[in-house]
Design a protein around this motif. Sequence first.
Motif, short mmCIF file in Angstrom:
data_model
loop_
_atom_site.label_atom_id
_atom_site.label_comp_id
_atom_site.label_asym_id
_atom_site.label_seq_id
_atom_site.Cartn_x
_atom_site.Cartn_y
_atom_site.Cartn_z
N VAL A 272 0.83 -1.20 0.00
CA VAL A 272 0.00 0.00 0.00
C VAL A 272 0.87 1.25 0.00
O VAL A 272 0.61 2.22 -0.73
CB VAL A 272 -0.95 0.00 1.21
N LEU A 273 1.92 1.23 0.81
CA LEU A 273 2.83 2.39 0.85
C LEU A 273 3.44 2.65 -0.52
O LEU A 273 3.53 3.80 -0.97
CB LEU A 273 3.95 2.16 1.88
N HIS A 274 3.86 1.58 -1.19
CA HIS A 274 4.46 1.76 -2.52
C HIS A 274 3.44 2.32 -3.51
O HIS A 274 3.76 3.18 -4.33
CB HIS A 274 5.03 0.43 -3.03
N LEU A 275 2.22 1.81 -3.45
CA LEU A 275 1.20 2.31 -4.38
C LEU A 275 0.89 3.78 -4.10
O LEU A 275 0.66 4.56 -5.03
CB LEU A 275 -0.08 1.46 -4.27
N ILE A 276 0.89 4.18 -2.85
CA ILE A 276 0.71 5.61 -2.52
C ILE A 276 1.87 6.42 -3.09
O ILE A 276 1.67 7.46 -3.74
CB ILE A 276 0.62 5.81 -0.99
N ALA A 277 3.08 5.92 -2.93
CA ALA A 277 4.27 6.65 -3.39
C ALA A 277 4.29 6.80 -4.90
O ALA A 277 4.75 7.80 -5.44
CB ALA A 277 5.53 5.93 -2.91
N ARG A 278 3.77 5.79 -5.59
CA ARG A 278 3.82 5.80 -7.06
C ARG A 278 2.60 6.42 -7.71
O ARG A 278 2.57 6.57 -8.93
CB ARG A 278 3.95 4.35 -7.53
N SER A 279 1.58 6.73 -6.93
CA SER A 279 0.35 7.25 -7.52
C SER A 279 0.62 8.55 -8.27
O SER A 279 1.44 9.37 -7.85
CB SER A 279 -0.68 7.49 -6.41
N ARG A 280 -0.09 8.76 -9.36
CA ARG A 280 0.09 9.99 -10.13
C ARG A 280 -0.80 11.12 -9.62
O ARG A 280 -0.75 12.24 -10.13
CB ARG A 280 -0.20 9.72 -11.61
N HIS A 281 -1.62 10.83 -8.63
CA HIS A 281 -2.43 11.90 -8.04
C HIS A 281 -1.53 12.82 -7.22
O HIS A 281 -0.43 12.45 -6.83
CB HIS A 281 -3.54 11.30 -7.16
N SER A 282 -2.03 14.00 -6.94
CA SER A 282 -1.18 14.94 -6.20
C SER A 282 -1.49 14.95 -4.71
O SER A 282 -0.57 14.95 -3.89
CB SER A 282 -1.28 16.35 -6.79
N SER A 283 -2.75 14.96 -4.32
CA SER A 283 -3.03 15.06 -2.88
C SER A 283 -2.84 13.71 -2.21
O SER A 283 -3.02 12.65 -2.83
CB SER A 283 -4.45 15.56 -2.64
N THR A 284 -2.46 13.73 -0.94
CA THR A 284 -2.26 12.48 -0.20
C THR A 284 -3.56 11.67 -0.15
O THR A 284 -3.54 10.45 -0.27
CB THR A 284 -1.80 12.79 1.23
N THR A 285 -4.66 12.36 0.04
CA THR A 285 -5.95 11.66 0.08
C THR A 285 -6.20 10.89 -1.21
O THR A 285 -6.54 9.70 -1.20
CB THR A 285 -7.09 12.67 0.32
N ASP A 286 -6.02 11.56 -2.34
CA ASP A 286 -6.25 10.90 -3.62
C ASP A 286 -5.27 9.76 -3.84
O ASP A 286 -5.62 8.71 -4.38
CB ASP A 286 -6.14 11.92 -4.77
N ARG A 287 -4.02 9.96 -3.42
CA ARG A 287 -3.02 8.90 -3.55
C ARG A 287 -3.42 7.69 -2.70
O ARG A 287 -3.31 6.54 -3.14
CB ARG A 287 -1.66 9.40 -3.05
N PHE A 288 -3.89 7.95 -1.49
CA PHE A 288 -4.29 6.87 -0.59
C PHE A 288 -5.46 6.09 -1.21
O PHE A 288 -5.45 4.85 -1.27
CB PHE A 288 -4.69 7.45 0.77
N ILE A 289 -6.47 6.81 -1.70
CA ILE A 289 -7.64 6.14 -2.29
C ILE A 289 -7.24 5.39 -3.56
O ILE A 289 -7.66 4.25 -3.79
CB ILE A 289 -8.77 7.17 -2.55
N ASP A 290 -6.38 6.00 -4.33
CA ASP A 290 -5.86 5.34 -5.54
C ASP A 290 -5.20 4.00 -5.16
O ASP A 290 -5.38 2.98 -5.83
CB ASP A 290 -4.84 6.28 -6.20
N ALA A 291 -4.45 4.02 -4.08
CA ALA A 291 -3.73 2.82 -3.65
C ALA A 291 -4.70 1.73 -3.18
O ALA A 291 -4.64 0.58 -3.63
CB ALA A 291 -2.73 3.17 -2.54
N ILE A 292 -5.61 2.08 -2.27
CA ILE A 292 -6.45 1.01 -1.70
C ILE A 292 -7.45 0.49 -2.72
O ILE A 292 -7.91 -0.64 -2.62
CB ILE A 292 -7.15 1.43 -0.39
N ARG A 293 -7.78 1.30 -3.75
CA ARG A 293 -8.67 0.79 -4.82
C ARG A 293 -7.99 -0.37 -5.56
O ARG A 293 -8.67 -1.20 -6.16
CB ARG A 293 -8.99 1.91 -5.80
#
Lengths: 350, 350, 350, 350
Positions: A134-155
């Motif tokens: 999950v941490l890696h997916l948050i780090a690699r997400s192309r979204h900018s806000s942490t919230t969007d990155r977090f949701i992108d990851a858990i999806r």
Amino acid sequence: MKSAACLAFWGIDDASTLTALGLHALQHRGQEAAGIVSFDGRQFYTEKRMGLVGDHYTDPALLAKLPGTMAIGHTRYSTTGEVALRNVQPLFAELEAGGIAIAHNGNFTNGLTLRRQIIATGAICQSTSDTEVVLHLIARSRHSSTTDRFIDAIRQMEGGYAMVALTRTKLIAARDPVGIRPLVMGELDGKPIFCSETCALDIIGAKYIRDVENGEVIICEVQPDGSITIEERKTARNVPERPCLFEYVYFARPDSVVSGRSVYKARKNAGINLAKEAPVEADVVVPVPDGGTPAAIGFAQQSGIPFELGIIRNHYVGRTFIEPTQQIRAFGVRLKHSANRAEIAGKRWC
Amino acid sequence: MKSAACLAFWGIDDASTLTALGLHALQHRGQEAAGIVSFDGRQFYTEKRMGLVGDHYTDPALLAKLPGTMAIGHTRYSTTGEVALRNVQPLFAELEAGGIAIAHNGNFTNGLTLRRQIIATGAICQSTSDTEVVLHLIARSRHSSTTDRFIDAIRQMEGGYAMVALTRTKLIAARDPVGIRPLVMGELDGKPIFCSETCALDIIGAKYIRDVENGEVIICEVQPDGSITIEERKTARNVPERPCLFEYVYFARPDSVVSGRSVYKARKNAGINLAKEAPVEADVVVPVPDGGTPAAIGFAQQSGIPFELGIIRNHYVGRTFIEPTQQIRAFGVRLKHSANRAEIAGKRWC
Amino acid sequence: MKSAACLAFWGIDDASTLTALGLHALQHRGQEAAGIVSFDGRQFYTEKRMGLVGDHYTDPALLAKLPGTMAIGHTRYSTTGEVALRNVQPLFAELEAGGIAIAHNGNFTNGLTLRRQIIATGAICQSTSDTEVVLHLIARSRHSSTTDRFIDAIRQMEGGYAMVALTRTKLIAARDPVGIRPLVMGELDGKPIFCSETCALDIIGAKYIRDVENGEVIICEVQPDGSITIEERKTARNVPERPCLFEYVYFARPDSVVSGRSVYKARKNAGINLAKEAPVEADVVVPVPDGGTPAAIGFAQQSGIPFELGIIRNHYVGRTFIEPTQQIRAFGVRLKHSANRAEIAGKRWC
Amino acid sequence: MKSAACLAFWGIDDASTLTALGLHALQHRGQEAAGIVSFDGRQFYTEKRMGLVGDHYTDPALLAKLPGTMAIGHTRYSTTGEVALRNVQPLFAELEAGGIAIAHNGNFTNGLTLRRQIIATGAICQSTSDTEVVLHLIARSRHSSTTDRFIDAIRQMEGGYAMVALTRTKLIAARDPVGIRPLVMGELDGKPIFCSETCALDIIGAKYIRDVENGEVIICEVQPDGSITIEERKTARNVPERPCLFEYVYFARPDSVVSGRSVYKARKNAGINLAKEAPVEADVVVPVPDGGTPAAIGFAQQSGIPFELGIIRNHYVGRTFIEPTQQIRAFGVRLKHSANRAEIAGKRWC
């Protein structure tokens, strides 16, 4: 099948002490190890220890290493895999936007697949925990806000999870689309709290607000003026909740309310129903303490057969079922229960 | 009023491991500290630790320091006075005839007076435990055999005691004239065992033989041919037994049989009698676990009011009542019990 | 400016025990923490401890957790930054091709810049050690062999380093282009060894082969037939070696030979030169032990002034200079040296 | 032959912290264990630990358990016999007149005989230390004052001893009739201090007053008005002092002055005399550090052969000679010294 506890406090002095108390109330969900991450406005602090919460987090010197008004915690329960401090949660990572810590209760069914894909593209995994993905997916997400990155990851994650995350300004709580693991929201001194079971609210005198819904993400954020905003997001379309049966029969504490149902009543009803469906002739109903006690009470009330403590539990050992090895389990069982001979000798019991 | 456990194994390999298991079963009688003395045919070994039996005596390295086929053990519970390893029993002394170790459950009412007399005549006391007086009286006795010296010493003691002693060839068990503290005799593999409660026999699969009688001393001695002789002596004329009431209501485990009476039944009968003597109108009978559970079951059965677990106990803390300070007691209580709200909300209970 | 030790054994039974002995000989280079990674043909094992090598790695139970015939180790010395186990080396990562552990002595001047770039592109850093950057560069390299990936990574690093790495089949040693930190190659039982100073060879009876050259990478690889191949690569064109002056005056042990020069002789020559350049009138030459002793011997020999131990060192404290805080340094100094009054009273000394 | 340290502070705040520092300076005399007894005007406190002073008595939590303005301490060195906390000094006893603690450096030649006599008359020995005999003799003395009882007791002891004792109002120091073990008197802030060697005065900035003489007992007593009286008694007629030779060649620190002679100078003179009596042809004089260094300096100065550090000592191990077992000694030696090859290769040395 496994369990564990996660817990988050926010905006409250001595957040790590409260987190330790809450983890103590959730100790039954995982006894192998416990960790806390706190944030004091400048820096994140991490402490992890093998063993029980009460063995370590009662030490003022340890709690002093976890300053700040925000903290999340975790108790670990392991079925397989390596027992090592680096696998103990919360896991922490420095992202470009700042640090993030996450604590996760549940199992990802696609954790290993994603882990392999991530490593193949140049990532380094430092734990063998599937939560690290999950941490890696948050780090690699192309979204900018942490919230969007977090949701992108858990999806991208499949399986069951209840999860809390802590950043420099946000406290995030999330539950998987069908709500396999429990997660509740409470309030202490007007500040939000999240924890696996309501018993962690009770120990510190916090108020129960509501369950985090299946497929929901709740983001609490401190604003420049010090106020807290709470945003509610959905990661999945509305599907019926399907909580894990084992929460009711094994994992949760009887005084917890999981998905709106009293665990104690659920267990007692199981005994009532058993007495209806499979009545027996017996002199006495004897529970295997402590998990089986509510069901035995229900069976006794429904059948009219007297309820008696025919098996006594030694309170100086932990729960058997969730110890990691068969050998320890076997040893634990021998040490834990003994027959109350005076009560069961010569009796027909069930 | 205080309690503690004493326990002795004799003629059995790994005597210290069995002693540790027995002490674990007797942990409820004293949680402050535990000690074991063993003898391997040549030398006595002593190990004492602050804390629970299971925290230390599960370590093979510690048990390896306690070799031999004879051992006695003790768990300590303190109401007042100094918490220090030197006060943890068994106490040991080198006499002219060889070493002797003793473990004592109870309180001497004339301990302080005797202690002063002994010190006034040139003795050195190295603990503040009243049990040490017994060692001095044995050392100073004008009798020649260890048995006679031991009996000479305990005849001078007043108050309640159950006691075991270990010498190079003898295992001695004794109970005060009115039998205030319990002590039972068992058998494992044809060898004698003594322990405070029957639950310590059950944990290791030993057979209950009989209670040590009030005013009785039992001396087991190994003979040159390896056989064991058992001698029974009386230190007091036959007087009626007057066991401590608190054994039934608090100290003993419910699965123990103390002076021929089931502790569980005694507690349950207290609840039955209360329901007869002081009936109330209530929706639910809720025990304060775990001490109050048998009485609540009795009350519920007699009154017909349903028995429910309205208070849940966290199993990861020890017993409150016997912690040494008020502050720890207060903290312990907060951590230990929580309300099962779903069961008691809106109910009339008692 | 900082120092530390790195060390690698290969193809030798009990590799971790030998590594612990070698680290003990290199203890003077870093006393804050020590770590060892071993590989037993199937799996990597990591153990890290705060404190001295001798405080932990003399415990057979700890060494038993580090099985295998290959191991690398590190002792940590910190000037700034966080003291935490996660920063203790060797650092380990699971790459697609299998695990790799690295231990690094030195400082990267571009470590922070590279760290930021890596995090900006989705990597997670779990330590604050600049050594972790090397692992990420290896993981992200587009080369296929581990050797090429390693060289690709260290070519991007600027600053001074001596480094060892361990993979499933390879042991790699590297030194920066100008050779700021020392690294020597030895041999034990026909197998290659690398360590920061020759004193680590001496403690286990290994033979000195040669220094790793500045700008050189040496790759030892086990072949399917069990033989070991040794490949020598250059990462930089030949430039003159410029070893750190502090190795000679402070870091290295006097019995080590750094870049072909005896540390003891270098220090003694400094004293000889000082006596030539700045002669003084004095009754006695007194060294500040132990770092200053060789120079004082040199000064005394050159000047003809008697050498005497006017300052005595208490051997039960560690080196002052490299303790992390000023407060500890101040305290340490007070405890460490005392005047040999009988020798210096009334003397003119320098 | 054995050594150990004893030390006493009196009338000074934080007496136990100063005692710990003094014991640290005396660590070379015994590394197996250390103990401190303090008195705060109401009660005596005892703490004992296996291992080095600096490993334990630097912990503020431990020192807080030793409150008061009076304290005595001891470091233990054992040649034979049982390694157990109960044998670690100071030993303490409750006498009729109040508590007394004693710390003893030396060996009684009649300790075993007296021990047997005492046990035969009904005493209990709880340690196997010969020092305990002194406590029994004090307890049994027919004299009334503690001072007379103490002198009565030590007059019965044969062998070498330096001893300090602490009662509720007195600090007593004594040396055997021929002064085999050293004991010095110092002063800090106008209050008396006693310690085995002068280096313990130096570490805390105390002033050396004089040696306790052979056959002397010094009794410091606080008076009701707070002033301190100092009484000097003799237990033996004046006989010449015969200090143990090993103090000069092995036990004492080189910066100490024992019986008025500098240990450093004594060692250096031994080297000077050796060079005169047994001159050799050599290229270099190499000391075995650290004990042999002063003698090597003397030999080099006398012979004109250059002094060089051809053997380097690893400062992260303790002294070899006084470790209790041959196996540990052997292991220790291997870890402790290494050859400075560059300095001794090809040389003739002695």
